[in-house]
Design an enzyme around this catalytic site. Structure first.
Site, PDB file in Angstrom:
ATOM      1  N   CYS A 216       0.898  -1.158   0.000  1.00  0.00           N
ATOM      2  CA  CYS A 216       0.000   0.000   0.000  1.00  0.00           C
ATOM      3  C   CYS A 216       0.932   1.201   0.000  1.00  0.00           C
ATOM      4  CB  CYS A 216      -0.945  -0.033   1.187  1.00  0.00           C
ATOM      5  SG  CYS A 216      -0.125  -0.092   2.776  1.00  0.00           S
TER       6      CYS A 216
HETATM    7  O1  I3S Z   1      -3.025  10.267   6.936  1.00  0.00           O
HETATM    8  P1  I3S Z   1      -4.057   9.526   7.729  1.00  0.00           P
HETATM    9  O2  I3S Z   1      -5.387  10.132   7.697  1.00  0.00           O
HETATM   10  O3  I3S Z   1      -3.536   9.135   9.088  1.00  0.00           O
HETATM   11  O4  I3S Z   1      -4.235   8.124   6.942  1.00  0.00           O
HETATM   12  C1  I3S Z   1      -3.328   7.083   7.079  1.00  0.00           C
HETATM   13  C2  I3S Z   1      -4.016   5.848   6.510  1.00  0.00           C
HETATM   14  O5  I3S Z   1      -5.137   5.565   7.299  1.00  0.00           O
HETATM   15  C3  I3S Z   1      -3.097   4.677   6.501  1.00  0.00           C
HETATM   16  O6  I3S Z   1      -3.785   3.639   5.851  1.00  0.00           O
HETATM   17  C4  I3S Z   1      -1.806   4.975   5.774  1.00  0.00           C
HETATM   18  O7  I3S Z   1      -0.888   3.911   5.927  1.00  0.00           O
HETATM   19  P2  I3S Z   1      -0.735   2.692   4.874  1.00  0.00           P
HETATM   20  O8  I3S Z   1      -0.356   3.265   3.545  1.00  0.00           O
HETATM   21  O9  I3S Z   1       0.354   1.815   5.468  1.00  0.00           O
HETATM   22  O10 I3S Z   1      -2.039   1.990   4.855  1.00  0.00           O
HETATM   23  C5  I3S Z   1      -1.131   6.173   6.376  1.00  0.00           C
HETATM   24  O11 I3S Z   1      -0.006   6.436   5.592  1.00  0.00           O
HETATM   25  P3  I3S Z   1       1.331   7.069   6.188  1.00  0.00           P
HETATM   26  O12 I3S Z   1       1.711   6.251   7.366  1.00  0.00           O
HETATM   27  O13 I3S Z   1       2.265   6.957   5.062  1.00  0.00           O
HETATM   28  O14 I3S Z   1       0.991   8.477   6.551  1.00  0.00           O
HETATM   29  C6  I3S Z   1      -2.045   7.374   6.335  1.00  0.00           C
HETATM   30  O15 I3S Z   1      -2.349   7.701   5.003  1.00  0.00           O
END
Ligand code: I3S
Length: 927
Positions: free
Chosen positions: A845
């Site tokens: 992801c």
């Molecule tokens: O920016 P918020 O609203 O916290 O959303 C998070 C998502 O909920 C996560 O799914 C993302 O992590 P993954 O890409 O590992 O799923 C996470 O990615 P990041 O850890 O790269 O910021 C975020 O996009």
């Protein structure tokens, strides 16, 4: 007693560096006898007769496991069990495992602290890493029940199994129950104890006998030093889950980083620098050009030189990262780390279940290969490349348009020339050497090699592209449009400046010139073949005369007793005819002819490359950079996956046969949404993965145990040389040992699952995902056809009996066509097909942290259910155990220093149910 924070981890299994583990003062401790690469110590826990602090309240218990260092007496929190609800006799499914590298000794003391959890969401906060020295009061969310401790040596030597310890209150007075510690050896029989476990899954209660599992040793299977040279910092978790026939299966989860995360990007950037320096030199060597082209070239060279400097700077920065094996999700936008894959890990599940063979399931988890630093405002590679090409085709007027295929071909021919010319020169010298030794056999074999390579060389120029490029270059020379053109060799001497760009047609804009002597190239080119033929004829003649001479002399140098030789014989039977003297001028001619061909072809093809670079210069170079970055991340993952797959399947002759006859399927599961920035990431990822088709592997014999893979080639084609120790190398099929190139078939299936995907489905566009899935389905089908065609019929008939691949493919196709929202069935089917076809699995992801963790844990539990008879009532509980206390929560911790998946309740409502983590394991943290 002091609570020691190890690094930033509170409960993580991030242990002391080896150097510290080998401190002289530590040496006095007794090491645990261990099997190489197997964990040193593993145990599982159960409590009995726990006393609730408040009557009538059902206990929800969790055990926290801490390690007390024998010298410093510091206490390090190590891991926890899952929370078992509603019983005073909890049997924990999450066990404890200490990997082989962990500094643990017989004298090390393990402390077990039992808590009653009142509020699961608070409990997670309790176990997350907190700012230094800011421990929350232990009563938040949980209350202390009792503790016990034991020395590792006591457990190892104890005749009593399980080891039963009294749990005491903090003052050491009151006994509040017992805790049982059972030593586990993955493949060995547990003692005959029976017990009962209850679970309350979705309101269902179920009782299970706690029985023995069938013995089967798993040790040594993975005892491969080379793999250890590549994998670093393993995190291990242990579980036991009930099977549908009420037996136990054991599961070991392992997550490791890889030094290839940094090694491959460094190798690749070095190659890019080499390739670009060489191209820049070739551009300089193009010779005189008319002013229009000359200005264009100067401009191109200025930009290209800047790019090389940029790559050199990136390499210098990366080279400072010695020994690194992990780039965290929070560093994904760092410029100096752009080429490094995000959060790359091997996620391994090892299963030991009754009645079945032990099994290993590997998935590489990694952030989607994408250019985060460059951003996604204008989309990703798939869109950018397409747009660039369309614009280039339609709007350029200062250059000649060559299609991407022709440009790629020009690069390929150039690379072939660069490889073949020195090779032919070497073989020619070897031939002369054989001639000077007057050895007929060696002369024959040298000639064979020389002929083969020269034929390849001649063949490389068969393409129409070289002809048209020669003409194009001719017209770009000063005086190139003169009615009676000089020979291309002399054309540089002409001085007839042309300020106007040549009139060139689009699409078929390759120029035509009526006065150009096309046949001259044919003559120059044919001369190579002719001079080779001359050499062949002369060698044949020399050998024939030599054998004739031998016959004439009775096969010996003395001719005693024979009839007097004829005049001709007396000439030809000269004891040592000067072979060298006869061949030397011919070899010189061959080299000269070849030199002439090379110089003309090189210049003309470099002129083709100039056209590619000339259009929209900075944009073109930025696109190349973006593609290189994405490819580098994808390649690092692929090499890691390949090496792991090779090591785990070396014992499987069918796999090896498949490897060299069919190639390897490499399946990527993407969880990106087709909304906002993630569209650009998916567009990058799709191109990065498809570019992996340019990669082939070659296996060679290693000279030392830490020989890392070596990369050769150029942007159009790379070879990764993977080294195996002599004993393993020897056992490979001949074709692989002989250096046959091993090909890969990368495929990508993407299904967005988050709240952004809901928006894309309702108000946006999912066509990108649909076309990627459709295109890649066709690639899988193609792979399957080759597999069916090339694997031996007896293997195929057995394979078909065991697996309904046709059915799975039809099902996948139907699901792709169905255009159902968040159709995660596509991912399950694609992964199953990949596993059955012996492929390499990837899950990605954006960061490989949250959604990826949900997906791999789901995949693991689904495998346990479908392949290992996991008791159906325990599916959710197993999933929760893995998500709550497994390797993936450690992954989150090591990325963002917080033990919580980055989801909020609202986001999760949009997720398919099976992708939602258990209560208390998620929430937004300040990262
Ligand atoms: O920016 P918020 O609203 O916290 O959303 C998070 C998502 O909920 C996560 O799914 C993302 O992590 P993954 O890409 O590992 O799923 C996470 O990615 P990041 O850890 O790269 O910021 C975020 O996009």
């Amino acid at each position: 007693m002091e609570i020691k924070e190890e690094g930033t981890s509170e409960e993580g299994q991030h242990f002391l560096p080896t150097a510290q583990a080998n401190d002289p003062e530590d040496i006095q401790f007794t090491s645990i006898q261990k099997i190489p690469n197997e964990p040193q110590l593993e145990f599982i826990l159960a409590c009995k007769d726990l006393v609730a602090p408040v009557c009538d309240r059902k206990l929800n218990t969790v055990v926290q496991i801490s390690v007390i260092h024998p010298v410093e007496q510091t206490l390090t929190r190590y891991s926890s069990t899952e929370i078992v609800e509603g019983t005073k006799d909890p049997l924990f499914l999450t066990g404890v495992t200490f990997p082989s590298e962990y500094p643990i000794y017989e004298e090390t003391r393990i402390k077990l602290t039992v808590y009653d959890v009142k509020d699961k969401s608070h409990d997670t906060i309790r176990t997350s890493v907190l700012p230094e020295r800011k421990d929350p009061p232990p009563e938040v969310g949980r209350s202390f029940l009792g503790w016990a401790s034991f020395k590792v040596g006591e457990l190892l030597r104890s005749k009593e199994q399980p080891l039963s310890l009294s749990l005491r209150t903090s003052d050491g007075g009151k006994v509040v129950g017992t805790i049982e510690v059972s030593l586990v050896k993955m493949g060995e029989i547990e003692d005959g104890d029976t017990d009962h476990i209850t679970t309350d899954v979705q309101g269902q209660k179920c009782a299970l006998a706690y029985e023995c599992t069938a013995p089967e040793s798993v040790s040594g299977k993975d005892n491969l030093p080379l793999l250890n040279a590549v994998l670093k910092n393993p995190v291990c978790k242990l579980y036991r889950f009930p099977t549908s026939d009420n037996k136990w299966m054991r599961i070991r989860e392992q997550m490791s980083e890889s030094i290839l995360s940094f090694h491959i990007p460094k190798e690749l950037i070095s190659l890019h620098i080499k390739e670009d320096l060489c191209r820049n030199q070739e551009l300089k060597d193009l010779g005189d050009l008319s002013p229009h082209w000359d200005n264009l070239r100067k401009n191109v060279l200025t930009h290209c030189d800047q790019m090389v400097t940029m790559y050199q700077d990136i390499l210098t920065e990366l080279s400072k990262e010695t020994g690194s094996s992990f780039k965290s999700s929070s560093s994904k936008g760092e410029k100096s780390l752009e080429f490094v894959p995000i959060n790359l890990h091997l996620q391994r599940m090892q299963v030991h279940s009754p009645h079945l063979k032990d099994a290993l399931y590997d998935v590489i988890t990694v952030g989607a290969p994408a250019a985060h630093f460059q951003g996604f405002k204008n989309g990703g590679l798939r869109k950018l490349l397409h747009r660039f090409e369309t614009e280039r085709r339609n709007t350029g007027y200062q250059f000649i348009y060559y299609s991407p295929e022709n440009t790629a071909k020009a690069k390929e021919v150039l690379s072939n020339i660069n490889q073949l010319q020195p090779l032919i020169a070497t073989h020619a010298d070897l031939l002369l050497n054989s001639a000077s030794q007057h050895s007929a056999d060696s002369l024959k074999s040298s000639l064979k090699l020389l002929s083969e390579k020269t034929e390849l060389f001649v063949h490389a120029f068969k393409d129409q592209l070289v002809r048209s490029a020669l003409l194009a270059l001719y017209t770009a020379r000063p005086g190139g449009i003169l009615k009676k053109p000089p020979s291309p060799k002399d054309s540089t001497e002409e001085t007839c400046p042309q300020d106007e760009p040549p009139q060139l047609r689009r699409q078929d804009s390759i120029p035509h010139h009526s006065d150009y002597d096309e046949e001259e190239w044919d003559r120059v080119w044919a001369n190579v073949g002719k001079s080779l033929n001359c050499i062949i004829a002369t060698v044949d003649k020399l050998i024939e005369r030599d054998s004739h001479n031998e016959e004439g002399t009775g096969g010996s140098s003395s001719n005693d007793g024979d009839a007097a030789p004829s005049l001709e014989d007396s000439i030809t039977s000269h004891p040592k005819e000067d072979w060298y003297g006869q061949l030397h001028p011919l070899i010189l001619t061959l080299k000269e002819c070849m030199g002439e061909v090379v110089s003309r072809a090189k210049q003309s093809l470099t002129f083709v490359l100039l056209q590619e670079l000339a259009y929209s210069l900075p944009q073109c170079l930025m696109l190349t950079l973006r593609r290189d970055i994405v490819f580098s991340q994808a390649l690092a993952g692929l090499v890691c996956g390949f090496i792991i797959k090779l090591h785990t399947s070396l014992h499987d002759p069918h796999f090896l046969q498949q490897l060299h006859t069919v190639g390897l399927l490499v399946q990527y599961e993407g969880l990106l949404s087709t909304y906002s920035d993630e569209i650009g990431m998916l567009e990058d990822m799709a191109v990065g993965i498809s570019d992996l088709r340019k990669v082939a592997f070659k296996i060679t014999e290693a000279k030392s145990s830490d020989d890392l893979p070596v990369l050769t080639g150029r942007r159009e084609h790379y070879v990764v040389e993977v080294k195996l120790p002599a004993t393993l190398f020897e056992s490979l099929p001949l074709q692989i040992k002989e250096g046959q190139l091993l090909h890969v078939y990368p495929v990508l299936f993407n299904v967005g699952i988050n709240e952004q995907q809901t928006l894309a489905e309702r108000f946006g566009d999912v066509s990108l995902q649909e076309s990627i899935n459709q295109e890649n389905f066709e690639l899988v089908q193609e792979y399957y056809s080759i597999f069916m065609e090339k694997m031996p019929p007896d293997y195929i008939s057995h394979f078909q009996e065991q697996n309904d691949l046709k059915g799975l493919l039809d099902n996948l196709h139907q699901n792709i066509q169905a255009k159902k929202r968040k159709n995660v069935e596509i991912m399950w089917l694609a992964a199953t097909i990949c596993r059955k076809l012996n492929g390499i699995r990837f899950t990605c992801c954006k960061s490989a942290k949250d959604r990826t963790s949900m997906s791999v844990t789901l995949e693991q539990c689904s495998i346990l259910r479908d392949e290992h008879q996991l008791h159906k009532d325990f599916f959710i509980r197993a999933l929760d155990c893995m998500r709550r206390e497994g390797c993936r929560i450690e992954n989150v911790l090591k990325n963002i220093k917080c033990r919580r998946y980055a989801f909020n309740m609202l986001q999760l409502m949009a997720f398919p149910k099976c992708y939602r983590p258990p209560e208390g394991t998620y929430g937004k943290a300040d990262t």
